[in-house]
Design a protein around this motif. Sequence first.
Motif, PDB file in Angstrom:
ATOM      1  N   VAL A   1      14.421   0.328  -1.507  1.00 29.37           N
ATOM      2  CA  VAL A   1      13.543  -0.731  -2.273  1.00 29.37           C
ATOM      3  C   VAL A   1      12.667  -1.289  -1.548  1.00 29.37           C
ATOM      4  N   THR A   2      11.487  -1.713  -1.846  1.00 29.48           N
ATOM      5  CA  THR A   2      10.009  -1.890  -1.567  1.00 29.48           C
ATOM      6  C   THR A   2       9.824  -3.041  -2.641  1.00 29.48           C
TER       7      THR A   2
ATOM      8  N   GLU B   1      27.521  13.851  -7.365  1.00 35.24           N
ATOM      9  CA  GLU B   1      26.117  13.362  -6.392  1.00 35.24           C
ATOM     10  C   GLU B   1      25.234  11.882  -6.277  1.00 35.24           C
ATOM     11  N   ASN B   2      24.940  12.052  -5.544  1.00 33.63           N
ATOM     12  CA  ASN B   2      24.082  10.743  -5.567  1.00 33.63           C
ATOM     13  C   ASN B   2      22.731  10.874  -5.849  1.00 33.63           C
ATOM     14  N   GLN B   3      22.444   9.867  -6.526  1.00 36.00           N
ATOM     15  CA  GLN B   3      21.163  10.119  -7.024  1.00 36.00           C
ATOM     16  C   GLN B   3      20.128   8.486  -6.442  1.00 36.00           C
ATOM     17  N   LEU B   4      18.598   9.646  -6.210  1.00 38.79           N
ATOM     18  CA  LEU B   4      18.095   8.031  -5.709  1.00 38.79           C
ATOM     19  C   LEU B   4      16.833   7.659  -6.619  1.00 38.79           C
ATOM     20  N   HIS B   5      17.218   6.199  -5.836  1.00 43.28           N
ATOM     21  CA  HIS B   5      16.349   4.896  -6.377  1.00 43.28           C
ATOM     22  C   HIS B   5      15.317   4.850  -5.209  1.00 43.28           C
ATOM     23  N   ALA B   6      14.097   4.582  -5.800  1.00 45.77           N
ATOM     24  CA  ALA B   6      13.407   4.647  -5.172  1.00 45.77           C
ATOM     25  C   ALA B   6      12.012   4.028  -5.472  1.00 45.77           C
ATOM     26  N   ALA B   7      12.087   2.531  -5.907  1.00 50.00           N
ATOM     27  CA  ALA B   7      10.598   1.465  -7.008  1.00 50.00           C
ATOM     28  C   ALA B   7      10.346   0.911  -5.929  1.00 50.00           C
ATOM     29  N   VAL B   8       9.103   0.320  -6.769  1.00 54.04           N
ATOM     30  CA  VAL B   8       8.367  -1.020  -5.316  1.00 54.04           C
ATOM     31  C   VAL B   8       8.149  -1.293  -6.990  1.00 54.04           C
TER      32      VAL B   8
ATOM     33  N   THR C   1       7.770   3.626   0.299  1.00 51.19           N
ATOM     34  CA  THR C   1       6.525   3.519  -1.340  1.00 51.19           C
ATOM     35  C   THR C   1       5.528   4.981  -1.211  1.00 51.19           C
ATOM     36  N   ALA C   2       5.494   5.828  -0.247  1.00 53.29           N
ATOM     37  CA  ALA C   2       4.972   6.618  -0.330  1.00 53.29           C
ATOM     38  C   ALA C   2       5.338   7.609  -1.322  1.00 53.29           C
ATOM     39  N   LEU C   3       6.411   7.795  -0.893  1.00 55.10           N
ATOM     40  CA  LEU C   3       7.198   8.984  -2.237  1.00 55.10           C
ATOM     41  C   LEU C   3       6.563   7.869  -3.859  1.00 55.10           C
ATOM     42  N   ASN C   4       6.916   6.676  -3.482  1.00 57.14           N
ATOM     43  CA  ASN C   4       6.581   6.497  -4.381  1.00 57.14           C
ATOM     44  C   ASN C   4       5.431   6.220  -5.511  1.00 57.14           C
ATOM     45  N   SER C   5       4.648   6.459  -5.105  1.00 55.70           N
ATOM     46  CA  SER C   5       3.017   6.289  -5.419  1.00 55.70           C
ATOM     47  C   SER C   5       3.373   7.365  -5.709  1.00 55.70           C
TER      48      SER C   5
ATOM     49  N   PRO D   1       0.972  -1.042  -0.280  1.00 56.71           N
ATOM     50  CA  PRO D   1      -0.570   0.029   0.001  1.00 56.71           C
ATOM     51  C   PRO D   1       0.992   1.451  -0.076  1.00 56.71           C
ATOM     52  N   ALA D   2      -0.176   2.251  -0.719  1.00 51.79           N
ATOM     53  CA  ALA D   2       1.263   3.712  -0.433  1.00 51.79           C
ATOM     54  C   ALA D   2       1.694   3.626   1.125  1.00 51.79           C
ATOM     55  N   THR D   3       0.965   3.494   1.573  1.00 53.35           N
ATOM     56  CA  THR D   3       1.054   4.328   2.949  1.00 53.35           C
ATOM     57  C   THR D   3       2.575   3.077   3.450  1.00 53.35           C
ATOM     58  N   ASP D   4       2.849   2.492   3.101  1.00 50.15           N
ATOM     59  CA  ASP D   4       3.004   1.179   3.818  1.00 50.15           C
ATOM     60  C   ASP D   4       4.112   2.309   4.565  1.00 50.15           C
TER      61      ASP D   4
END
Lengths: 432, 482, 253
Positions: free
Chosen positions: B288-289, B247-254, B182-186, B175-178
């Motif tokens: 990553v989730t 610079e660092n880069q963000l990868h936030a996947a679901v 995951t909220a950011l990704n959603s 869920p988006a709220t997990d």
Amino acid sequence: MDATSNIKSAYAQLEGKSKNLSAFQEENWKTFSGIGIPALKHEEWKYIPIKNVFKASMNIAVEHDAFDQSALSNYILPGTEDANHIVFYNGRFQEHASKINEKDKLVVKSLEIAAGDEDAAFVETNLGNSQGYHPDGVNALNGAFAAGGAFIKIKKGAVISQPLIIYHFADSSNGFRFSQPRILVSVEDNAQVTIVETYVNHGGGESLTNEVIEICTGRDSITRYIKLQNEGNLSNHTGTTHVRQLERSNTHAVTITLDGAVVRNNLNMVMEDEHAESHMYGLYLLKGNTLADNHTIVDNRMPHCESNELYKGIMDDQSTGVFNGKIFVRKDAQKTNAYQSNKNILLGDQASANTKPQLEIFADDVKCSHGCTIGKLDEDALFYLRARGISEKNAKALLLHAFASDILGQIENEAIKNYIETLISDRLSLEA
Amino acid sequence: MPEQQDDILEQITTSEYKYGFVTNIEADEAPKGLSEDTIRFISAKKNEPSWMLEYRLKAFQHWQKMEEPNWANVNYPKINFQDIIYYSAPKQKVAPKSLDEIDPELRNTFEKLGISLNEQKRLTGVAVDAVMDSISVATTFKEELSKVGVIFCSMSEAIQEHPELIKKYLGSVVPATDNYFTALNSAVFSDGSFCYIPKGVRCPMELSTYFRINAKNTGQFERTLIVAEEESYVSYLEGCTAPMRDENQLHAAVVELIAKEKAEIKYSTVQNWYPGDKEGKGGIYNFVTKRGICAGDHSKISWTQVETGSSVTWKYPSVILKGDYSIGEFYSVAVTNNLQQADTGTKMIHLGKNTRSRIVSKGISAGKSNNSYRGLVNVAKNASNARNFSQCDSLLLGDKCGAHTFPYIEVKNNTAIVEHEATTSKIGEDQIFYCNQRGMDTETAVALIINGFAKEVMNQLPMEFAVEAQKLLAISLEGSVG
Amino acid sequence: MLKIENLQARIEEKEILKGINLDIKPGEVHAIMGPNGSGKSTLASVLAGREDYEVTGGSVDFLGKDLLELSPEDRAKEGLFLAFQYPVEIPGVSTTNFMKTALNEKRKYQGLDPLDAAQFLKLMKEKMKLVQIDQALLSRSLNEGFSGGEKKRNEIFQMAMLEPKLAILDETDSGLDIDALRIVANGVNQLRSKDNAFLVVTHYQRLLEYIVPDYVHVLYKGRIVKSGTKELALELEERGYDFIKEEVDQAIA
């Protein structure tokens, strides 16, 4: 009035009264006021709702209640009549009720006195080490009430032939009893001793004993430590046993939990010098609603240290067993050997077990391993025994007894081992 | 030996990341920063239906109320979420109608990474969805797959073409709220892959998605959803690389997996995001989730991961074992070198009866890195006869790195059997000498020993990728220690 | 082939080899015998290049090259093979895979193309017969869970695969029953030729009944104190090492 304000008013009554420990108490009180009693979201208290144990109705002893010595005879551990013993009553050291046979080798006095005499320097360096190591609200709360504690010294080279048994009485006859015993132990270089702690709920009401015992084991010393908990299902416990190990010292600890309401035992072994050795064994045999949580830490800071750890749990009824074991191997601690194992059997269909064995390794030339299991009795073994004509009940009892016997075998003192063995056999209801 | 060790340690830290090039292609970007407007911008770019926009906005509102987690055993400077570009799409002159019309620059990029978008030159039996920054640039073999009813397309396309499936399954496992990410990704996810395997179909080829971060200052927020209907089977693989940037880069996947009755999903990851340089500068934050649900009886989900890249990894591919007799597996090799940090593991949540799970985790730490296994095995009250076996081994190369094991085991059913074992060791000097005596140099010896250590996991990878992954292991530890 | 002159070596502060001289020619089998702690295994380890030992003096010439200058792997690639007294275990790496790597590294060094899977298997099958080793054993992780005899047979199998010029057998007989000893010895004997040489390190004469040496040397307190032919081994078996010890100790006194 809630629990915290209850505690507050108790502290107010003793604040500043101690000559030698006021500063220590004050410092701890400040810490406690800052962080309070840990909540469930605190990682180290995740499985134990300790906050609920602290009640507004707690009786907190601030005066030196006189202990009726005649009560003691009913509780002496069978076969240990000749042993040295110390009594705590409602968390306060009772010098008059204590018995020390080998006074030339073994010194026992109040912590208050020790903090002002020739042992002051030792007290200064060692008292509160556990809190410094692992800041914790419950520990700090004990520190705030430390002046009622005791100091024990086993002199250099002394071999204490009889165990030193510490009896903790909690008098709950007038309602929920809150006791906070504090003990500081110096096992000097090359000395040898067996220390036993046992707990008695006197009065049959609810209780909470929040204890801190800190032990410094000198060079080449051998310390055996046994903690026996069998107080009854209204007794709560939070205790920290903190051991600082110097060069080539050998510590051997056995923690046995047979009964209680909510029980938390912290056992820390800090290997501060080379070639220190520590052995940690535990058995939790739980029933009813008991929740027992054993937290252990072995901190290897120097090379060539060795540790062995085995904790076993049997959970019946609705009981819950928790094990949390941490092994640290610091950067300098090359050639460390550290082993840890936790085994659990769930008997009751409402029973549960939570275990979290952890390794944190920062040195490469080490041998470390941990393992844990949660399961039921081996059905093949059970069947085998039954096929030989043993009743199911006895077969189960036999297997459980065998499961527990590794830990019992670690107790060297025959009288104490036999006594605990009887308790366990009764519990497992092995029919002759 | 000690001197030689130092030399080798030196070599390790200088080994080069081979995918660090930048593609010069014009990009269509959102302005830096995150607000409702950013989300509206992304949604509009993709011409999304209003329900999708609402889903995103709701997730965003939730995210604003959340706090960034800090419990993992990793350290990194605080991320400035307003300093990230949330949408960046390589501009293609014309919208490609077929694979032949893809911008040659893009095609070359993927060729260089060993991913052919040309179906004739394809890896045997592998369909690829290629994602660069925020969008999918090509998906191969769609037609062939559609013949058997398999849907394999980008997430954007799925939202347009299969809204009923997306509505039903998106966010149903995670869920988006997990959690915070995951909220950011959603809220901001821009693309990813969608696979749907109909009832009774055994997917005729490996499906794979190749993720590439290219543009500067961007974050990649992709979303993968795989639905395996009853009695179906699919094997899916993802790979990832990024340019070397300071610079660092963000990868936030679901990633969400759904396996229905008797279905099986095999999900493999070869993660090789840019790990940063040897001083720890730059590199991808890989937060990553991934979670799958064995929704039906006798279903199976198997995660296999080979993690060699990223400067910070924070990821726990999990399985919820809801169906009776369902099976969850997690096989992982995580390598950290230089100043990399990885906190990874799995969660196996046993809910159904007679469920089984198996965890095999192999952590290899070198340089000054820290490698943590964190896992949860949970057996719920009604999950009778649950079984779990976990094996977590750590190998240390050198004395400046750390290996950590944090397993959580929670059992509420007395018919469960759960076993966990962990060991920590180093590569023995006697092992190296033995190999030397047989004529192997120390590097070869170390590669051999490491591959032996990781073998149980490598064996789980699809054949086509096993060799690649093995090479990758050797490269990330190039010239390791004895 | 191998010429050792006044070789001295120590481990940490302890002098173990105190001046070894030995000359081995192609086609010869030399046996080094001696009581426990005389330095036999040290000599084997120093020749193979184990870095725990520090060479403090002397020289070793191997086929015209300064052996002591070469790394352990290059010594191996030049044709020196050590059958270990205690072969190590490498989890997850099968003997087959291990041998393929080793053999092809050596071929690369010799400027030869690597063997492909089929050629390699063919060679392996051939050599397996020599030591009566089972395919199943070779598919298992190297030495992991092998019995003592299996480990030693595996060493000889590897020797057969790599076809060294000089093979050093370090206490290959220790822990072997008679059957296993016979198999190992047969393997060695079949590999003997006029072009290669063997250095057999052993405590007992028993192995030498099966692998008949041309020369026998007795190592004691870090020096070769007596050399002879195979009869010397028999004499040692009968009289024990004590008579040699006495002779030497008297000479020193």
